[in-house]
Scaffold this motif. Structure first.
Motif, short mmCIF file in Angstrom:
data_model
loop_
_atom_site.label_atom_id
_atom_site.label_comp_id
_atom_site.label_asym_id
_atom_site.label_seq_id
_atom_site.Cartn_x
_atom_site.Cartn_y
_atom_site.Cartn_z
N LEU A 188 19.11 27.34 -11.21
CA LEU A 188 19.27 27.88 -9.86
C LEU A 188 18.75 29.31 -9.75
N SER A 189 18.84 30.04 -10.86
CA SER A 189 18.52 31.47 -10.79
C SER A 189 17.07 31.72 -10.35
N ALA A 190 16.21 30.72 -10.56
CA ALA A 190 14.83 30.88 -10.12
C ALA A 190 14.76 31.02 -8.60
N ARG A 191 15.69 30.39 -7.92
CA ARG A 191 15.70 30.39 -6.46
C ARG A 191 16.88 31.16 -5.87
N TRP A 192 17.90 31.36 -6.65
CA TRP A 192 19.11 31.98 -6.14
C TRP A 192 19.21 33.41 -6.69
N ALA A 193 18.76 34.35 -5.88
CA ALA A 193 18.77 35.74 -6.32
C ALA A 193 20.11 36.39 -5.97
N ALA B 44 11.01 22.36 3.46
CA ALA B 44 11.01 23.36 2.39
C ALA B 44 12.32 23.30 1.61
N THR B 45 13.43 23.11 2.34
CA THR B 45 14.72 23.05 1.67
C THR B 45 14.80 21.81 0.79
N MET B 46 14.30 20.69 1.30
CA MET B 46 14.32 19.45 0.52
C MET B 46 13.56 19.64 -0.80
N ALA B 47 12.43 20.32 -0.71
CA ALA B 47 11.63 20.55 -1.92
C ALA B 47 12.39 21.46 -2.88
N GLU B 48 13.08 22.46 -2.32
CA GLU B 48 13.84 23.38 -3.18
C GLU B 48 14.99 22.66 -3.87
N ILE B 49 15.66 21.76 -3.12
CA ILE B 49 16.77 21.01 -3.71
C ILE B 49 16.26 20.16 -4.86
N ALA B 50 15.12 19.47 -4.64
CA ALA B 50 14.56 18.60 -5.70
C ALA B 50 14.25 19.41 -6.94
N GLU B 51 13.92 20.67 -6.73
CA GLU B 51 13.54 21.54 -7.84
C GLU B 51 14.76 22.01 -8.64
N VAL B 52 15.83 22.36 -7.94
CA VAL B 52 16.96 22.98 -8.64
C VAL B 52 18.10 22.01 -8.94
N ALA B 53 18.15 20.86 -8.24
CA ALA B 53 19.27 19.93 -8.43
C ALA B 53 18.74 18.65 -9.07
#
Lengths: 202, 791
Positions: B504-509, B637-646
């Protein structure tokens, strides 16, 4: 909901009737006859009881009962006067006959006189073409009825009762116990009563 | 695997499965045989005779809906004899069917109209008067019948009896007056009545809410997922003039087979209700979005500087993408795990999200047995009820009912026990899969104990068990998967999972605690104690739904600053400092996750009223106002981010939803979080003391909740405030059906009508939730005293 029509002896008769058939639902028509004999017409509550006795839905009982015009879904008068207006009777004056009755009693088709004595209905062929025009009172036949005499005939039944008035043929409903009457109405006389064949050993 | 065969249809080879019906095989092979009575999801009856074809070697024309295919079968569908039969059937049907297409709702999408054009004679020789009936008659609260249009195909009768198990309509007055009716004093009261409208091949059955509202060629349609509950039925939402006017089921193999419940079908009405919130308000004063964002940002900034606390309750209404944004906002911007999408009325979040051998709906029919330790499915998850019913009817799959209210499924049950804990696993078949459906059976239940029981049962069965944890609220499953739970992060992982935090840290600052946060109850307790500085209520109204209304009130009053984001004013919004209008179902794009963990798309088809906006927008804008890079700019964009971190959602990508297969959605993969019962399960409540009856409060399909009460067609269909009693229990207290009583629960009293119900449990008073009265304080041992009122 407590049963109101099929209780006591009638309930036993109904159960025995159901047991006569391999499929309980086959007893639907005989039970509807019993219901009509007992209650005077096919009541809503009675149909529910029949549904439970033969194991079908109330909607299916209703669907069956509504197919047969001889099952009455509303209360009817003490006597039911059924005027045949099919072809043979019509040619020989049934429309006039029926019009005279309606005018005299001030009722429309399938209506009951205000005193509750008579319900009049127009019916499809009553199968008495040889005696046309004909009518039935409580399913007893009166043949070769003349328009000028039809009101007198009905009034005679009111005055003296059905049994006293000559009728050509037909069933007698009232004096019989309910089950037999129902069977006769259904055309099942004792000699026609079906009995299951004995089990075949082979 | 069934044998594959080849048949010849009009000289062309068609591949088919042996035993498959000819009409279905032909359709798959590209040859359409006209039909009225046949429906792929209903039993064949061969009543309408429209599908007659020639089959080599069989005498006379054959109904294609009744002939199973066999290898080498030669079929002709376009010969002179077939054509003559088709023209004859249509000419007969049109003897009585009125040509009122210009005023008929079905006109333009009518199978009779279409097939008459394609297969009919073009002329009628019939010059006599047609049948006339009083029109229309209401056969249910929602369905109208124009009898003269009916062609007696019986689809509605079969849909009601076979599919829904509500055999309340049938043919009557057979002969010249043949018509569909109900029994005289028994209306077509079915939660599935709208399906009859959908299967009607003419305009005989119409839905009251849609009647005369639109023309089928004037509506714009999108396929979307219903969120009236969490089964995830697919359907088509249609709108005209920016107003939703119809929703009908799409035939998706995985979930609903084309069926919907009436709440799902007609529940679109709230979307265009005039009471929708349309602009942000502070107190009663309208403010602009910019002012609202600034105000929230100021508050959050103070909190970040001064170490204050924020918390969020709700989120089950949101799409996965919105829920993810909320989850991220609370963690990254507010540095807290105090988020909970459940209102103490579901199951432990980690138990649901951590399910390993998770059952799909399709597993039900293939199982050897189903164990049902769940609420009355018909009331809470109606289409799941249909699928369970389909599996168990006729004894195909053994059903074991473990506790809960008696339901329509009980008569199919092999065993039934009063409480899940009493269930004896020895009753299960020795072989074959077992699906355990587990859900909160009544409000106030100790669901930790229930979850532990289910976990134990599944463990004892080993690899042949499949677990289906069921939550009721729209996207509750998706919200948990997005981390809207004090102990979860997006992707079904624990909040303390270092690997997950690393990803998550890659996206969650931003930093947030390692320890689990507070759940809804604890958040409200903390708020009541003055320890919550900002409370976000996101599509949640604790005053209406929490089993402890006093706590909810103390919490709302104690929180320093309350932000409500919702579709309508609620009881809670009266306590809000800021109320923000949200865009909801039908207005936002995204995905939702159902009871199986199946991720499906929801699609926007109307523009949200006024300034209402996606919940995600608020969180993103507040974060950006504080100079925090937030992302989540669009659902894609959110869907892509979720696929990346979850990891559980790694396969959930826009491309996965394309094409025919994409309509079935994507199953999220199991997560790594585990759940175990902490401490001991509470002992089962002892019998009610004294005069009191044990109180059970449960959900009914129709209530007076926010959404149903804003659907005019559904608002009046709830039972009202009633107490349901077993006949013996009622008789012992001298109560009869319809009696008015005053019920006392703790310090609260309410007036109710008695409903004597043979399906009720003896010595238990069942009260449907949210029927207009105030919510009750409930726990597992709550009792109620009933006092009869003189009438």
């Amino acid at each position: 909901m407590a049963a109101e029509v099929f209780t006591g002896e009638l309930l036993e008769q109904a159960r025995a009737k159901v047991a006569e058939y391999p499929e309980p639902r086959s007893a639907l028509l005989p039970l509807l006859h019993m219901l009509q004999e007992q209650a005077g017409y096919v009541t809503t509550g009675g149909m529910r009881e029949v549904a439970a006795l033969v194991g079908v839905t109330p909607a299916e009982v209703y669907g069956t009962a509504t197919f047969y015009t001889m099952f009455k879904l509303e209360p009817i008068g003490r006597h039911l006067v059924s005027v045949c207006t099919s072809l043979s009777c019509q040619i020989l004056g049934a429309d006039e006959l029926y019009a005279r009755l309606r005018d005299h009693y001030g009722v429309a088709d399938r209506e009951t006189t205000a005193d509750g004595e008579f319900t009049f209905e127009e019916v499809e062929c009553a199968a008495a073409c040889g005696g046309a025009p004909c009518l039935q009172i409580d399913y007893r036949f009166f043949e070769f009825v003349k328009a000028d005499e039809v009101v007198d005939l009905v009034e005679d039944v009111r005055r003296r009762g059905l049994d006293a008035v000559h009728a050509e043929r037909g069933s007698v409903l009232a004096p019989l116990p309910p089950l037999e009457a129902a069977e006769i109405a259904a055309g099942i006389t004792p000699e026609h009563k079906w009995t299951p064949p004995a089990e075949d050993d082979a | 695997m069934a044998e594959q065969v080849t048949i010849q249809v009009d000289g062309q080879p068609i591949e088919a499965t042996a035993g498959e019906l000819l009409i279905a095989a032909c359709e798959k092979g590209g040859v359409y045989i006209p039909r009225f009575c046949w429906h792929p999801r209903l039993r064949s009856v061969a009543m309408c005779r429209m599908c007659l074809v020639e089959v080599e070697g069989m005498r006379g024309l054959q109904p294609a809906c009744y002939v199973p295919v066999a290898d080498g079968m030669e079929v002709r569908t376009e010969t002179a004899a077939v054509k003559k039969a088709q023209e004859g059937v249509l000419e007969f049907l049109l003897i009585n069917h009125p040509l009122d297409c210009p005023v008929c709702d079905r006109g333009g999408e009518c199978p009779l109209q279409d097939q008459t054009l394609a297969f009919g004679p073009g002329e009628s020789r019939f010059v006599e008067e047609k049948r006339h009936f009083e029109k229309p008659i209401a056969i249910s609260d929602l369905v109208l019948l124009d009898r003269e249009r009916c062609i007696q195909c019986g689809r509605c009768v079969r849909a009601a009896s076979e599919v829904a198990g509500d055999p309340l309509i049938d043919f009557s007055y057979r002969g010249n007056d043949t018509q569909i009716t109900t029994f005289p004093d028994e209306p077509f009261k079915s939660y599935f009545s709208g399906n009859t409208v959908q299967v009607c091949p003419v305009g005989a059955l119409t839905a009251a809410p849609y009647r005369f509202k639109a023309r089928p060629w004037d509506v714009s349609s999108v396929e979307t997922t219903c969120t009236a509950c969490s089964v995830g039925c697919r359907g088509v939402l249609q709108q005209t003039r920016n107003t939703p006017v119809r929703f009908f089921g799409a035939d998706i193999e995985a979930t609903n087979w084309g069926w919907l419940c009436d709440k799902g079908r007609f529940g679109y009405e709230y979307v265009s209700h005039p009471d929708r919130l349309t602009r942000p308000t502070k107190g009663r004063v309208p403010v602009t979005w910019a002012e609202a964002i600034d105000e929230v940002a100021d508050r959050v900034e103070d909190l970040r500087a001064g170490g204050g606390a924020a918390a969020a309750i709700g989120g089950a209404r949101l799409t996965n993408e919105e829920a993810y944004a909320l989850s991220k906002f609370m963690r990254v911007v507010c540095s807290t795990n105090d988020v909970d999408c459940q209102l103490d009325d579901g199951l432990p979040g980690a138990f649901v999200a951590g399910t390993q051998q998770r059952a799909t709906v399709a597993d039900l029919a293939g199982a050897a047995a189903i164990v049902l330790a769940a609420p009355d499915l018909k009331e809470e998850l109606p289409v799941l009820y249909l699928r369970v019913r389909d599996a168990v009817v006729g004894g195909k799959v053994a059903l074991h009912v473990a506790g809960g209210r008696q339901s329509g499924l009980d008569r199919f049950a092999t065993t039934r026990v009063a409480a899940a804990a009493d269930f004896d696993a020895a009753a299960l078949p020795a072989e074959g899969d077992v699906v355990v459906v587990v859900g909160r059976q009544h409000l106030g239940q100790d669901t930790e104990a229930l979850a532990a029981w289910a976990q134990g049962l599944v463990a004892s069965l080993g690899g042949r068990a499949r677990l289906m944890p069921v939550l009721r609220r729209a996207n509750a499953h998706g919200a948990l998967d997005m981390g809207l739970s004090p102990e979860l992060l997006p992707g079904r992982v624990a909040v303390h999972d270092h690997q997950a935090r690393e990803r998550l840290s890659a996206r969650w600052a931003g930093s947030f605690p390692l320890e689990a946060g507070r759940d809804t109850r604890a958040i409200l307790e903390a708020a009541a104690a003055g320890r919550i500085d900002i409370l976000f209520l996101v599509g949640a109204d604790p005053l209406a739904d929490l089993c402890d209304p006093d706590l909810a009130l103390r919490g709302l009053e104690g929180a320093r600053y309350v932000v409500v984001i919702d579709l309508f004013r609620t009881a809670a919004s009266a306590h809000a400092d800021l109320v923000l209008p949200a865009a909801g179902w039908g207005e936002v794009d995204g995905t939702v996750t159902n009871i199986e963990g199946r991720v499906q798309r929801v699609a926007a088809n109307v523009v949200a009223p006024g300034q209402a906006a996606s919940d995600a927008q608020l969180f993103r804008e507040v974060a950006e106002a504080l100079g925090i890079e937030f992302g989540c700019g669009t659902p894609q964009a959110t869907m892509a981010e979720i696929a990346e971190v979850a990891p559980a959602y790694a396969g959930v990508k826009a491309s996965a939803f394309r094409g025919r297969a994409g309509r079935e959605g994507v199953l999220a993969t199991p997560g790594s979080v585990t759940w175990t019962l902490v401490g001991d399960a509470q002992p089962a409540p002892s019998a009610a003391p004294g005069d009191g009856l044990a109180l059970r409060v449960g959900r009914r399909l129709y209530d007076r909740g926010t959404l149903v009460s804003h659907c005019p067609s559904l608002a009046e269909l709830g039972p009202g405030t009633v107490v349901c009693l077993h006949p013996d229990t009622a008789a012992a207290r001298g109560l009869r059906d319809g009696d008015k009583v005053v019920a006392t629960v703790g310090e609260a009293t309410f007036e109710a009508a008695v409903v004597v119900d043979a399906a009720a449990v003896a010595d238990v008073a069942f009260v449907p939730h949210a029927q207009g009265g105030d919510p009750l304080h409930l726990d597992a041992s709550t009792t109620v005293a009933l006092t009869k009122r003189a009438s």
